[in-house]
Motif scaffolding. Sequence first.
Motif, PDB file in Angstrom:
ATOM      1  N   PHE A  32       0.845  -1.192   0.000  1.00 16.69           N
ATOM      2  CA  PHE A  32       0.000   0.000   0.000  1.00 16.69           C
ATOM      3  C   PHE A  32       0.883   1.245   0.000  1.00 16.69           C
ATOM      4  N   LEU A  33       0.537   2.200  -0.865  1.00 14.85           N
ATOM      5  CA  LEU A  33       1.310   3.430  -1.015  1.00 14.85           C
ATOM      6  C   LEU A  33       0.427   4.644  -0.750  1.00 14.85           C
ATOM      7  N   ALA A  63       2.371 -13.240 -10.622  1.00 15.12           N
ATOM      8  CA  ALA A  63       1.339 -12.345 -11.155  1.00 15.12           C
ATOM      9  C   ALA A  63       1.403 -11.005 -10.444  1.00 15.12           C
ATOM     10  N   VAL A  64       0.937  -9.966 -11.143  1.00 13.75           N
ATOM     11  CA  VAL A  64       0.908  -8.613 -10.584  1.00 13.75           C
ATOM     12  C   VAL A  64      -0.364  -7.909 -11.045  1.00 13.75           C
ATOM     13  N   SER A  65      -0.989  -7.177 -10.149  1.00 14.40           N
ATOM     14  CA  SER A  65      -2.030  -6.220 -10.525  1.00 14.40           C
ATOM     15  C   SER A  65      -1.885  -5.022  -9.602  1.00 14.40           C
ATOM     16  N   LEU A  66      -2.253  -3.859 -10.089  1.00 11.05           N
ATOM     17  CA  LEU A  66      -2.094  -2.652  -9.277  1.00 11.05           C
ATOM     18  C   LEU A  66      -3.007  -1.558  -9.791  1.00 11.05           C
ATOM     19  N   GLY A  67      -3.167  -0.517  -8.988  1.00 12.57           N
ATOM     20  CA  GLY A  67      -4.005   0.588  -9.416  1.00 12.57           C
ATOM     21  C   GLY A  67      -4.252   1.586  -8.312  1.00 12.57           C
ATOM     22  N   ARG A  68      -5.029   2.593  -8.655  1.00 13.79           N
ATOM     23  CA  ARG A  68      -5.383   3.647  -7.705  1.00 13.79           C
ATOM     24  C   ARG A  68      -6.597   3.217  -6.892  1.00 13.79           C
ATOM     25  N   ILE A  69      -6.480   3.269  -5.580  1.00 13.64           N
ATOM     26  CA  ILE A  69      -7.587   2.918  -4.690  1.00 13.64           C
ATOM     27  C   ILE A  69      -8.707   3.932  -4.883  1.00 13.64           C
ATOM     28  N   THR A  78      -3.441   5.455  -1.165  1.00  8.68           N
ATOM     29  CA  THR A  78      -3.938   5.923  -2.462  1.00  8.68           C
ATOM     30  C   THR A  78      -3.759   4.887  -3.569  1.00  8.68           C
ATOM     31  N   HIS A  79      -2.763   4.000  -3.426  1.00  5.93           N
ATOM     32  CA  HIS A  79      -2.485   2.998  -4.450  1.00  5.93           C
ATOM     33  C   HIS A  79      -2.168   1.656  -3.792  1.00  5.93           C
ATOM     34  N   ALA A  80      -2.499   0.590  -4.507  1.00  7.57           N
ATOM     35  CA  ALA A  80      -2.209  -0.755  -4.014  1.00  7.57           C
ATOM     36  C   ALA A  80      -1.531  -1.565  -5.107  1.00  7.57           C
ATOM     37  N   VAL A  81      -0.595  -2.409  -4.684  1.00  6.88           N
ATOM     38  CA  VAL A  81       0.105  -3.314  -5.597  1.00  6.88           C
ATOM     39  C   VAL A  81      -0.082  -4.731  -5.069  1.00  6.88           C
ATOM     40  N   PHE A  82      -0.629  -5.594  -5.899  1.00  7.02           N
ATOM     41  CA  PHE A  82      -0.797  -6.995  -5.531  1.00  7.02           C
ATOM     42  C   PHE A  82       0.205  -7.837  -6.309  1.00  7.02           C
ATOM     43  N   MET A  83       0.980  -8.653  -5.600  1.00  2.00           N
ATOM     44  CA  MET A  83       1.945  -9.544  -6.232  1.00  2.00           C
ATOM     45  C   MET A  83       1.768 -10.954  -5.683  1.00  2.00           C
ATOM     46  N   ARG A  84       1.889 -11.927  -6.559  1.00  2.00           N
ATOM     47  CA  ARG A  84       1.823 -13.332  -6.146  1.00  2.00           C
ATOM     48  C   ARG A  84       3.203 -13.958  -6.310  1.00  2.00           C
ATOM     49  N   PHE A  85       3.664 -14.605  -5.244  1.00  2.00           N
ATOM     50  CA  PHE A  85       4.967 -15.260  -5.254  1.00  2.00           C
ATOM     51  C   PHE A  85       4.806 -16.763  -5.052  1.00  2.00           C
ATOM     52  N   VAL A 228     -13.493  -8.454  15.773  1.00  2.93           N
ATOM     53  CA  VAL A 228     -12.545  -7.684  14.961  1.00  2.93           C
ATOM     54  C   VAL A 228     -12.205  -6.359  15.631  1.00  2.93           C
ATOM     55  N   GLU A 229     -10.908  -6.096  15.750  1.00  2.00           N
ATOM     56  CA  GLU A 229     -10.439  -4.830  16.316  1.00  2.00           C
ATOM     57  C   GLU A 229     -10.468  -3.725  15.268  1.00  2.00           C
ATOM     58  N   LYS A 230      -9.984  -4.030  14.065  1.00  2.00           N
ATOM     59  CA  LYS A 230     -10.036  -3.082  12.957  1.00  2.00           C
ATOM     60  C   LYS A 230     -10.017  -3.856  11.650  1.00  2.00           C
ATOM     61  N   SER A 231     -10.450  -3.185  10.588  1.00  2.00           N
ATOM     62  CA  SER A 231     -10.482  -3.833   9.279  1.00  2.00           C
ATOM     63  C   SER A 231     -10.277  -2.788   8.195  1.00  2.00           C
ATOM     64  N   LEU A 232      -9.952  -3.271   7.014  1.00  2.00           N
ATOM     65  CA  LEU A 232      -9.723  -2.389   5.877  1.00  2.00           C
ATOM     66  C   LEU A 232     -10.290  -3.060   4.637  1.00  2.00           C
ATOM     67  N   GLU A 233     -11.163  -2.363   3.927  1.00  2.00           N
ATOM     68  CA  GLU A 233     -11.745  -2.861   2.688  1.00  2.00           C
ATOM     69  C   GLU A 233     -11.404  -1.873   1.576  1.00  2.00           C
ATOM     70  N   LEU A 234     -10.594  -2.317   0.623  1.00  2.00           N
ATOM     71  CA  LEU A 234     -10.128  -1.449  -0.456  1.00  2.00           C
ATOM     72  C   LEU A 234     -10.346  -2.127  -1.800  1.00  2.00           C
ATOM     73  N   HIS A 235     -10.497  -1.318  -2.840  1.00  4.30           N
ATOM     74  CA  HIS A 235     -10.584  -1.895  -4.180  1.00  4.30           C
ATOM     75  C   HIS A 235     -10.016  -0.921  -5.204  1.00  4.30           C
ATOM     76  N   PHE A 236      -9.546  -1.478  -6.309  1.00  7.27           N
ATOM     77  CA  PHE A 236      -9.082  -0.657  -7.420  1.00  7.27           C
ATOM     78  C   PHE A 236      -9.455  -1.334  -8.733  1.00  7.27           C
TER      79      PHE A 236
END
Length: 246
Positions: A32-33, A63-69, A78-85, A228-236
């Motif tokens: 996350f950026l 695999a990679v996907s990324l974009g603006r949240i 503001t931006h997220a990068v998803f990478m699979r290893f 749950v103490e806290k959570s985050l739901e994001l999409h791009f």
Amino acid sequence: MILSTCRVLESSNGAPSGGLVKKRKIVEHIIFLRAKPNISDAEEKDMLDYLYTSQYQMRGILAVSLGRIEDPNSENFTHAVFMRFQQKEDIAKFQSSAYYSKILDERVKPVSYGSSVSVDFESEVEDDIIPLFRRGEDFNYGVEFMLLISFLETASQEARDDASSSLQRLISQCSSFIVQATSGCCLDSENGYNHGAVIRFPSFDDLKLFRESMEYKDMWASKLHPIVEKSLELHFTVDPVGNQLM
């Protein structure tokens, strides 16, 4: 009789075929950026292109996907990068590589503020080229949805497992309009989260149906909110980028 959103959609498109499916373990890596408010379109594209094409420069990235949240969030990401290893050792090699350090120093840090935050979790996918490497038309476009959860320290392991199982059941029920979904326990809870999920939807409308479904709301009300103490739901939104090697 009132039918739920997920089951209606699943029955309309047919149930998934049965039989045993060979699985392969993988590790999902999310970065996350926080981009500076004055970042230009050219700077943003340059940053994302270099991050995306890093998969062609280094081994271990499947695999990679990324974009603006697309929605404001409590962490100001503001931006997220998803990478699979292939394995967690590959993430360490990637993060310590001179190539990745150069991208951060020249393309990311000058247009962002604060420290980047990363979350890793182990999961598994079907052991086949298309789902493993996220190739094909279904993965060229769509919406990437990321759910991060931090359980209360007082939450029992039984309650945590029950919540995780509820999410898996919901994903299975909605499989007719989900391209792919992975979830698992985070490898390191230093960043404040101990469970993660990444779900690719064909469109924003499909994501909206999922999040506004009776099952999703019931899962949160009965299984997650109490522990749950806290959570985050994001999409791009996913768009093809990085057509040229950097």
